[in-house]
Design a protein around this motif. Sequence first.
Motif, PDB file in Angstrom:
ATOM      1  N   ALA A  62       2.233 -17.356 -26.018  1.00  0.00           N
ATOM      2  CA  ALA A  62       2.381 -15.894 -25.945  1.00  0.00           C
ATOM      3  C   ALA A  62       1.053 -15.166 -25.821  1.00  0.00           C
ATOM      4  O   ALA A  62       1.036 -13.953 -25.597  1.00  0.00           O
ATOM      5  CB  ALA A  62       3.143 -15.385 -27.172  1.00  0.00           C
ATOM      6  N   GLY A  63      -0.039 -15.884 -25.990  1.00  0.00           N
ATOM      7  CA  GLY A  63      -1.355 -15.251 -25.901  1.00  0.00           C
ATOM      8  C   GLY A  63      -1.498 -14.146 -26.934  1.00  0.00           C
ATOM      9  O   GLY A  63      -1.086 -14.295 -28.088  1.00  0.00           O
ATOM     10  N   ASP A  64      -2.091 -13.014 -26.500  1.00  0.00           N
ATOM     11  CA  ASP A  64      -2.247 -11.886 -27.412  1.00  0.00           C
ATOM     12  C   ASP A  64      -1.218 -10.793 -27.120  1.00  0.00           C
ATOM     13  O   ASP A  64      -1.382  -9.648 -27.516  1.00  0.00           O
ATOM     14  CB  ASP A  64      -3.661 -11.312 -27.345  1.00  0.00           C
ATOM     15  CG  ASP A  64      -4.032 -10.841 -25.943  1.00  0.00           C
ATOM     16  OD1 ASP A  64      -3.198 -10.956 -25.020  1.00  0.00           O
ATOM     17  OD2 ASP A  64      -5.164 -10.348 -25.770  1.00  0.00           O
ATOM     18  N   GLY A  65      -0.131 -11.175 -26.444  1.00  0.00           N
ATOM     19  CA  GLY A  65       0.943 -10.226 -26.188  1.00  0.00           C
ATOM     20  C   GLY A  65       1.688  -9.870 -27.467  1.00  0.00           C
ATOM     21  O   GLY A  65       1.646 -10.621 -28.447  1.00  0.00           O
ATOM     22  N   LYS A  66       2.350  -8.734 -27.442  1.00  0.00           N
ATOM     23  CA  LYS A  66       3.066  -8.270 -28.634  1.00  0.00           C
ATOM     24  C   LYS A  66       4.582  -8.280 -28.418  1.00  0.00           C
ATOM     25  O   LYS A  66       5.070  -8.047 -27.315  1.00  0.00           O
ATOM     26  CB  LYS A  66       2.620  -6.851 -29.006  1.00  0.00           C
ATOM     27  CG  LYS A  66       1.182  -6.763 -29.479  1.00  0.00           C
ATOM     28  CD  LYS A  66       0.830  -5.350 -29.905  1.00  0.00           C
ATOM     29  CE  LYS A  66      -0.591  -5.278 -30.441  1.00  0.00           C
ATOM     30  NZ  LYS A  66      -0.943  -3.898 -30.897  1.00  0.00           N
ATOM     31  N   VAL A  89      14.634 -25.291 -23.750  1.00  0.00           N
ATOM     32  CA  VAL A  89      13.217 -25.298 -23.384  1.00  0.00           C
ATOM     33  C   VAL A  89      12.907 -24.104 -22.489  1.00  0.00           C
ATOM     34  O   VAL A  89      11.917 -23.389 -22.686  1.00  0.00           O
ATOM     35  CB  VAL A  89      12.840 -26.611 -22.665  1.00  0.00           C
ATOM     36  CG1 VAL A  89      11.406 -26.527 -22.122  1.00  0.00           C
ATOM     37  CG2 VAL A  89      12.973 -27.798 -23.612  1.00  0.00           C
ATOM     38  N   ASP A  90      13.772 -23.863 -21.508  1.00  0.00           N
ATOM     39  CA  ASP A  90      13.580 -22.728 -20.603  1.00  0.00           C
ATOM     40  C   ASP A  90      13.552 -21.410 -21.377  1.00  0.00           C
ATOM     41  O   ASP A  90      12.729 -20.532 -21.097  1.00  0.00           O
ATOM     42  CB  ASP A  90      14.705 -22.675 -19.566  1.00  0.00           C
ATOM     43  CG  ASP A  90      14.580 -23.762 -18.509  1.00  0.00           C
ATOM     44  OD1 ASP A  90      13.489 -24.342 -18.388  1.00  0.00           O
ATOM     45  OD2 ASP A  90      15.582 -24.026 -17.821  1.00  0.00           O
ATOM     46  N   MET A  91      14.448 -21.272 -22.339  1.00  0.00           N
ATOM     47  CA  MET A  91      14.520 -20.034 -23.108  1.00  0.00           C
ATOM     48  C   MET A  91      13.249 -19.820 -23.924  1.00  0.00           C
ATOM     49  O   MET A  91      12.672 -18.733 -23.945  1.00  0.00           O
ATOM     50  CB  MET A  91      15.724 -20.046 -24.042  1.00  0.00           C
ATOM     51  CG  MET A  91      15.922 -18.747 -24.803  1.00  0.00           C
ATOM     52  SD  MET A  91      17.078 -18.872 -26.182  1.00  0.00           S
ATOM     53  CE  MET A  91      16.086 -19.761 -27.382  1.00  0.00           C
ATOM     54  N   LEU A  92      12.773 -20.872 -24.592  1.00  0.00           N
ATOM     55  CA  LEU A  92      11.602 -20.749 -25.456  1.00  0.00           C
ATOM     56  C   LEU A  92      10.335 -20.482 -24.647  1.00  0.00           C
ATOM     57  O   LEU A  92       9.513 -19.630 -25.022  1.00  0.00           O
ATOM     58  CB  LEU A  92      11.441 -22.015 -26.290  1.00  0.00           C
ATOM     59  CG  LEU A  92      12.560 -22.279 -27.316  1.00  0.00           C
ATOM     60  CD1 LEU A  92      12.399 -23.652 -27.947  1.00  0.00           C
ATOM     61  CD2 LEU A  92      12.579 -21.191 -28.385  1.00  0.00           C
ATOM     62  N   VAL A  93      10.173 -21.160 -23.538  1.00  0.00           N
ATOM     63  CA  VAL A  93       8.979 -20.955 -22.713  1.00  0.00           C
ATOM     64  C   VAL A  93       9.010 -19.581 -22.065  1.00  0.00           C
ATOM     65  O   VAL A  93       8.005 -18.850 -22.050  1.00  0.00           O
ATOM     66  CB  VAL A  93       8.857 -22.058 -21.644  1.00  0.00           C
ATOM     67  CG1 VAL A  93       7.690 -21.742 -20.696  1.00  0.00           C
ATOM     68  CG2 VAL A  93       8.649 -23.418 -22.297  1.00  0.00           C
ATOM     69  N   SER A  94      10.160 -19.198 -21.534  1.00  0.00           N
ATOM     70  CA  SER A  94      10.256 -17.888 -20.871  1.00  0.00           C
ATOM     71  C   SER A  94      10.088 -16.751 -21.863  1.00  0.00           C
ATOM     72  O   SER A  94       9.586 -15.683 -21.514  1.00  0.00           O
ATOM     73  CB  SER A  94      11.588 -17.753 -20.133  1.00  0.00           C
ATOM     74  OG  SER A  94      12.701 -17.784 -21.014  1.00  0.00           O
ATOM     75  N   VAL A 111       6.485 -12.328 -23.620  1.00  0.00           N
ATOM     76  CA  VAL A 111       5.584 -11.689 -24.585  1.00  0.00           C
ATOM     77  C   VAL A 111       4.178 -11.578 -23.997  1.00  0.00           C
ATOM     78  O   VAL A 111       3.545 -10.517 -24.036  1.00  0.00           O
ATOM     79  CB  VAL A 111       5.528 -12.491 -25.910  1.00  0.00           C
ATOM     80  CG1 VAL A 111       4.507 -11.867 -26.859  1.00  0.00           C
ATOM     81  CG2 VAL A 111       6.900 -12.528 -26.577  1.00  0.00           C
ATOM     82  N   ARG A 112       3.693 -12.661 -23.444  1.00  0.00           N
ATOM     83  CA  ARG A 112       2.314 -12.701 -22.938  1.00  0.00           C
ATOM     84  C   ARG A 112       2.081 -11.655 -21.845  1.00  0.00           C
ATOM     85  O   ARG A 112       0.987 -11.078 -21.747  1.00  0.00           O
ATOM     86  CB  ARG A 112       2.008 -14.096 -22.394  1.00  0.00           C
ATOM     87  CG  ARG A 112       0.540 -14.302 -22.028  1.00  0.00           C
ATOM     88  CD  ARG A 112       0.279 -15.679 -21.446  1.00  0.00           C
ATOM     89  NE  ARG A 112       0.990 -15.899 -20.196  1.00  0.00           N
ATOM     90  CZ  ARG A 112       2.077 -16.669 -20.077  1.00  0.00           C
ATOM     91  NH1 ARG A 112       2.572 -17.307 -21.135  1.00  0.00           N
ATOM     92  NH2 ARG A 112       2.674 -16.818 -18.902  1.00  0.00           N
TER      93      ARG A 112
END
Length: 293
Positions: free
Chosen positions: A169-173, A249-254, A259-260
Amino acid sequence: MNHNTVLVTGASGKLGRKTIEFLLEAGKPAAEIIATTRDVSRLSDLAEKGVIVRQADFNQPDSLAEAFAGADRVAIISTDALDPSTDRLAQHSAAVNAAKAAGAGHIVYTSLVGADGSLISFAGDHLGTEEAIKASGLSYTILRNAWYQENLLQSLPDALSHGVMMSAAGDGKLNYIAHDDCARALAAALMADDAGSKTYTLVGVHGHTIEDVAALARKASGKPLAVQHVDSETLRTTLEGFGLPPFLVDMLVSSDDNVRTGRFDVVNDDFETLTGRRPKPLETFFKENLNAF
Protein backbone atom coordinates in the motif's frame (compact mmCIF):
# COMPACT_ATOMS: atom_id res chain seq x y z
CA MET A 1 -48.73 -3.50 3.86
CA ASN A 2 -48.45 0.23 3.37
CA HIS A 3 -46.13 2.66 1.65
CA ASN A 4 -43.95 2.82 4.77
CA THR A 5 -42.86 -0.82 4.56
CA VAL A 6 -39.13 -1.39 4.18
CA LEU A 7 -37.33 -4.58 3.21
CA VAL A 8 -33.81 -5.71 4.07
CA THR A 9 -32.17 -8.51 2.11
CA GLY A 10 -29.48 -10.68 3.66
CA ALA A 11 -31.11 -10.05 7.01
CA SER A 12 -29.36 -12.94 8.74
CA GLY A 13 -25.96 -11.46 7.91
CA LYS A 14 -24.12 -9.05 10.18
CA LEU A 15 -24.98 -5.90 8.24
CA GLY A 16 -28.60 -6.85 7.60
CA ARG A 17 -29.34 -7.88 11.16
CA LYS A 18 -27.72 -4.76 12.61
CA THR A 19 -29.66 -2.58 10.18
CA ILE A 20 -32.93 -4.07 11.40
CA GLU A 21 -31.86 -3.54 15.01
CA PHE A 22 -31.26 0.15 14.25
CA LEU A 23 -34.62 0.41 12.47
CA LEU A 24 -36.38 -0.95 15.55
CA GLU A 25 -34.37 1.31 17.87
CA ALA A 26 -35.39 4.30 15.73
CA GLY A 27 -39.04 3.44 16.30
CA LYS A 28 -39.83 1.72 13.03
CA PRO A 29 -42.79 -0.62 13.72
CA ALA A 30 -41.78 -4.26 13.35
CA ALA A 31 -44.84 -4.86 11.19
CA GLU A 32 -43.42 -2.40 8.65
CA ILE A 33 -40.12 -4.29 8.30
CA ILE A 34 -39.63 -7.24 5.96
CA ALA A 35 -36.50 -9.32 6.55
CA THR A 36 -35.42 -11.76 3.84
CA THR A 37 -32.83 -14.51 3.93
CA ARG A 38 -32.19 -17.91 2.43
CA ASP A 39 -32.75 -19.68 5.77
CA VAL A 40 -35.67 -18.15 7.68
CA SER A 41 -34.91 -20.24 10.78
CA ARG A 42 -31.99 -17.89 11.42
CA LEU A 43 -34.42 -14.99 11.87
CA SER A 44 -36.77 -16.58 14.39
CA ASP A 45 -35.88 -13.98 17.02
CA LEU A 46 -36.87 -11.15 14.67
CA ALA A 47 -40.10 -12.92 13.80
CA GLU A 48 -40.91 -13.11 17.50
CA LYS A 49 -40.58 -9.31 17.64
CA GLY A 50 -43.15 -8.96 14.86
CA VAL A 51 -40.77 -8.46 11.93
CA ILE A 52 -42.08 -10.04 8.72
CA VAL A 53 -39.67 -12.80 7.78
CA ARG A 54 -39.54 -14.25 4.26
CA GLN A 55 -37.35 -16.68 2.36
CA ALA A 56 -35.46 -15.23 -0.59
CA ASP A 57 -32.53 -16.51 -2.64
CA PHE A 58 -30.82 -14.26 -5.20
CA ASN A 59 -29.83 -17.43 -7.09
CA GLN A 60 -33.51 -18.25 -7.55
CA PRO A 61 -34.99 -15.11 -9.18
CA ASP A 62 -38.47 -16.62 -9.32
CA SER A 63 -38.55 -16.70 -5.52
CA LEU A 64 -37.98 -12.98 -5.19
CA ALA A 65 -41.26 -11.54 -6.50
CA GLU A 66 -43.25 -13.02 -3.62
CA ALA A 67 -40.54 -12.19 -1.11
CA PHE A 68 -40.48 -8.51 -2.11
CA ALA A 69 -44.24 -8.04 -2.37
CA GLY A 70 -45.57 -5.01 -0.50
CA ALA A 71 -42.22 -3.34 0.12
CA ASP A 72 -41.86 0.34 -0.76
CA ARG A 73 -38.17 0.80 0.03
CA VAL A 74 -35.88 -2.17 -0.60
CA ALA A 75 -32.35 -2.44 0.79
CA ILE A 76 -30.25 -4.70 -1.42
CA ILE A 77 -27.21 -5.66 0.61
CA SER A 78 -24.45 -6.82 -1.69
CA THR A 79 -23.76 -10.52 -1.32
CA ASP A 80 -20.42 -11.90 -0.16
CA ALA A 81 -20.12 -14.32 -3.08
CA LEU A 82 -16.64 -13.36 -4.31
CA ASP A 83 -15.77 -16.81 -5.65
CA PRO A 84 -15.73 -16.61 -9.47
CA SER A 85 -18.08 -19.61 -9.65
CA THR A 86 -20.89 -17.23 -8.61
CA ASP A 87 -22.13 -14.34 -10.75
CA ARG A 88 -22.67 -11.67 -8.12
CA LEU A 89 -23.81 -9.07 -10.63
CA ALA A 90 -26.50 -11.48 -11.84
CA GLN A 91 -27.60 -11.97 -8.23
CA HIS A 92 -27.91 -8.24 -7.62
CA SER A 93 -29.62 -7.60 -10.95
CA ALA A 94 -32.22 -10.25 -10.13
CA ALA A 95 -32.96 -8.42 -6.88
CA VAL A 96 -33.27 -5.06 -8.67
CA ASN A 97 -35.67 -6.53 -11.21
CA ALA A 98 -37.72 -8.17 -8.46
CA ALA A 99 -37.97 -4.93 -6.50
CA LYS A 100 -39.31 -3.13 -9.54
CA ALA A 101 -41.71 -5.93 -10.44
CA ALA A 102 -43.02 -5.98 -6.88
CA GLY A 103 -43.89 -2.28 -7.10
CA ALA A 104 -41.18 -0.88 -4.85
CA GLY A 105 -40.55 2.82 -5.20
CA HIS A 106 -36.98 3.10 -3.94
CA ILE A 107 -33.83 0.96 -3.77
CA VAL A 108 -30.99 1.35 -1.28
CA TYR A 109 -27.80 -0.46 -2.28
CA THR A 110 -24.52 -1.09 -0.45
CA SER A 111 -21.75 -0.38 -2.94
CA LEU A 112 -18.02 0.38 -2.78
CA VAL A 113 -16.03 3.59 -2.45
CA GLY A 114 -15.20 4.89 -5.91
CA ALA A 115 -16.85 1.95 -7.65
CA ASP A 116 -16.51 3.72 -11.00
CA GLY A 117 -12.72 4.04 -10.72
CA SER A 118 -11.64 1.47 -8.17
CA LEU A 119 -8.87 -1.07 -8.73
CA ILE A 120 -10.52 -3.54 -6.35
CA SER A 121 -11.02 -6.88 -8.11
CA PHE A 122 -14.77 -6.97 -7.48
CA ALA A 123 -15.52 -3.28 -8.10
CA GLY A 124 -17.15 -4.17 -11.41
CA ASP A 125 -19.88 -6.06 -9.57
CA HIS A 126 -20.79 -2.91 -7.67
CA LEU A 127 -20.59 -0.57 -10.64
CA GLY A 128 -22.70 -2.94 -12.71
CA THR A 129 -25.30 -3.09 -9.94
CA GLU A 130 -25.38 0.69 -9.66
CA GLU A 131 -25.99 0.87 -13.41
CA ALA A 132 -28.76 -1.72 -13.19
CA ILE A 133 -30.46 0.27 -10.44
CA LYS A 134 -30.29 3.48 -12.46
CA ALA A 135 -31.60 1.68 -15.55
CA SER A 136 -34.61 0.41 -13.55
CA GLY A 137 -36.05 3.90 -13.40
CA LEU A 138 -36.60 3.63 -9.63
CA SER A 139 -35.30 6.27 -7.27
CA TYR A 140 -32.33 5.11 -5.27
CA THR A 141 -29.85 5.70 -2.49
CA ILE A 142 -26.42 4.25 -3.23
CA LEU A 143 -24.16 3.86 -0.20
CA ARG A 144 -20.55 3.54 -1.28
CA ASN A 145 -19.03 1.96 1.81
CA ALA A 146 -15.34 2.18 2.65
CA TRP A 147 -13.41 -0.81 4.03
CA TYR A 148 -14.82 -1.91 7.39
CA GLN A 149 -12.68 -1.32 10.45
CA GLU A 150 -13.60 -4.86 11.43
CA ASN A 151 -11.74 -6.20 8.38
CA LEU A 152 -8.56 -5.58 10.37
CA LEU A 153 -9.58 -8.39 12.72
CA GLN A 154 -8.94 -10.82 9.86
CA SER A 155 -5.29 -9.90 9.45
CA LEU A 156 -3.87 -8.06 12.44
CA PRO A 157 -3.98 -10.81 15.10
CA ASP A 158 -1.88 -13.08 12.87
CA ALA A 159 0.45 -10.23 11.94
CA LEU A 160 0.96 -9.40 15.61
CA SER A 161 1.78 -13.03 16.37
CA HIS A 162 4.61 -12.86 13.81
CA GLY A 163 5.60 -9.26 14.53
CA VAL A 164 5.41 -8.19 10.89
CA MET A 165 2.84 -7.35 8.25
CA MET A 166 3.49 -7.25 4.53
CA SER A 167 1.97 -4.45 2.49
CA ALA A 168 2.05 -3.04 -1.03
CA ALA A 169 0.00 0.00 0.00
CA GLY A 170 3.00 2.30 0.22
CA ASP A 171 2.18 5.57 1.97
CA GLY A 172 -1.38 5.65 0.65
CA LYS A 173 -4.24 6.20 3.06
CA LEU A 174 -7.39 4.19 3.70
CA ASN A 175 -10.32 5.76 5.53
CA TYR A 176 -11.90 2.86 7.41
CA ILE A 177 -15.51 2.98 8.60
CA ALA A 178 -17.15 1.01 11.41
CA HIS A 179 -19.47 -1.81 10.40
CA ASP A 180 -22.15 -0.51 12.76
CA ASP A 181 -21.91 2.92 11.14
CA CYS A 182 -22.66 1.37 7.74
CA ALA A 183 -25.69 -0.37 9.24
CA ARG A 184 -26.80 2.88 10.85
CA ALA A 185 -26.52 4.69 7.52
CA LEU A 186 -28.49 1.95 5.78
CA ALA A 187 -31.27 2.21 8.36
CA ALA A 188 -31.32 6.00 7.97
CA ALA A 189 -31.62 5.69 4.19
CA LEU A 190 -34.54 3.30 4.58
CA MET A 191 -36.26 5.61 7.05
CA ALA A 192 -35.84 8.71 4.87
CA ASP A 193 -39.02 10.07 3.31
CA ASP A 194 -37.40 11.61 0.23
CA ALA A 195 -38.11 10.21 -3.22
CA GLY A 196 -35.01 11.54 -4.97
CA SER A 197 -31.85 9.70 -5.96
CA LYS A 198 -28.58 10.21 -4.09
CA THR A 199 -25.17 8.63 -3.75
CA TYR A 200 -23.27 8.81 -0.46
CA THR A 201 -19.64 7.80 0.11
CA LEU A 202 -19.39 6.52 3.66
CA VAL A 203 -15.98 6.90 5.29
CA GLY A 204 -14.53 7.44 8.73
CA VAL A 205 -13.06 10.57 10.27
CA HIS A 206 -9.76 10.54 8.36
CA GLY A 207 -7.45 8.26 6.43
CA HIS A 208 -4.63 6.10 7.81
CA THR A 209 -1.48 4.75 6.21
CA ILE A 210 -0.48 1.16 6.90
CA GLU A 211 2.20 2.54 9.23
CA ASP A 212 -0.55 4.39 11.14
CA VAL A 213 -2.49 1.14 11.47
CA ALA A 214 0.60 -0.70 12.71
CA ALA A 215 1.22 2.03 15.31
CA LEU A 216 -2.35 1.75 16.59
CA ALA A 217 -2.02 -2.04 16.74
CA ARG A 218 1.24 -1.80 18.71
CA LYS A 219 -0.36 0.62 21.16
CA ALA A 220 -3.44 -1.55 21.63
CA SER A 221 -1.60 -4.84 21.98
CA GLY A 222 1.71 -3.87 23.53
CA LYS A 223 3.34 -6.14 20.95
CA PRO A 224 5.95 -5.29 18.33
CA LEU A 225 4.72 -4.95 14.76
CA ALA A 226 6.78 -3.84 11.77
CA VAL A 227 5.56 -3.15 8.25
CA GLN A 228 7.40 -4.89 5.43
CA HIS A 229 6.85 -2.71 2.37
CA VAL A 230 6.87 -4.66 -0.89
CA ASP A 231 5.68 -4.20 -4.45
CA SER A 232 2.46 -5.75 -5.75
CA GLU A 233 4.13 -8.67 -7.48
CA THR A 234 6.06 -9.65 -4.36
CA LEU A 235 2.87 -9.49 -2.34
CA ARG A 236 1.05 -11.61 -4.92
CA THR A 237 3.81 -14.23 -5.01
CA THR A 238 3.91 -14.42 -1.22
CA LEU A 239 0.15 -14.83 -0.88
CA GLU A 240 0.10 -17.47 -3.59
CA GLY A 241 2.84 -19.27 -1.66
CA PHE A 242 0.48 -19.45 1.32
CA GLY A 243 -1.95 -21.39 -0.86
CA LEU A 244 -4.68 -18.76 -0.90
CA PRO A 245 -7.26 -19.12 -3.68
CA PRO A 246 -6.64 -16.89 -6.71
CA PHE A 247 -9.75 -14.75 -6.19
CA LEU A 248 -8.65 -13.94 -2.63
CA VAL A 249 -5.12 -13.12 -3.75
CA ASP A 250 -6.56 -10.80 -6.40
CA MET A 251 -8.72 -9.06 -3.81
CA LEU A 252 -5.87 -8.52 -1.33
CA VAL A 253 -3.38 -7.27 -3.91
CA SER A 254 -5.88 -5.01 -5.66
CA SER A 255 -6.89 -3.57 -2.28
CA ASP A 256 -3.31 -2.49 -1.60
CA ASP A 257 -3.05 -1.15 -5.15
CA ASN A 258 -6.20 0.87 -4.52
CA VAL A 259 -4.75 2.33 -1.32
CA ARG A 260 -1.34 3.09 -2.81
CA THR A 261 -2.86 5.01 -5.73
CA GLY A 262 -5.02 7.18 -3.45
CA ARG A 263 -8.39 5.76 -4.43
CA PHE A 264 -9.30 4.94 -0.81
CA ASP A 265 -8.17 8.32 0.54
CA VAL A 266 -11.58 9.98 0.83
CA VAL A 267 -12.70 12.42 3.53
CA ASN A 268 -16.20 13.90 3.59
CA ASP A 269 -19.25 14.47 5.80
CA ASP A 270 -21.68 12.18 3.93
CA PHE A 271 -22.17 9.90 6.92
CA GLU A 272 -23.00 12.83 9.19
CA THR A 273 -25.33 14.30 6.56
CA LEU A 274 -27.24 11.04 6.34
CA THR A 275 -27.33 10.07 10.02
CA GLY A 276 -26.75 13.27 12.00
CA ARG A 277 -23.84 11.57 13.79
CA ARG A 278 -20.08 11.52 13.53
CA PRO A 279 -18.47 8.25 12.38
CA LYS A 280 -16.52 6.15 14.86
CA PRO A 281 -12.75 6.88 14.67
CA LEU A 282 -10.38 4.00 14.02
CA GLU A 283 -8.74 4.71 17.37
CA THR A 284 -12.03 3.82 19.08
CA PHE A 285 -12.19 0.53 17.20
CA PHE A 286 -8.82 -0.46 18.63
CA LYS A 287 -9.88 0.50 22.17
CA GLU A 288 -13.04 -1.60 21.83
CA ASN A 289 -11.20 -4.66 20.53
CA LEU A 290 -8.20 -4.87 22.82
CA ASN A 291 -8.82 -8.52 23.59
CA ALA A 292 -8.54 -9.43 19.91
CA PHE A 293 -5.00 -8.10 19.78
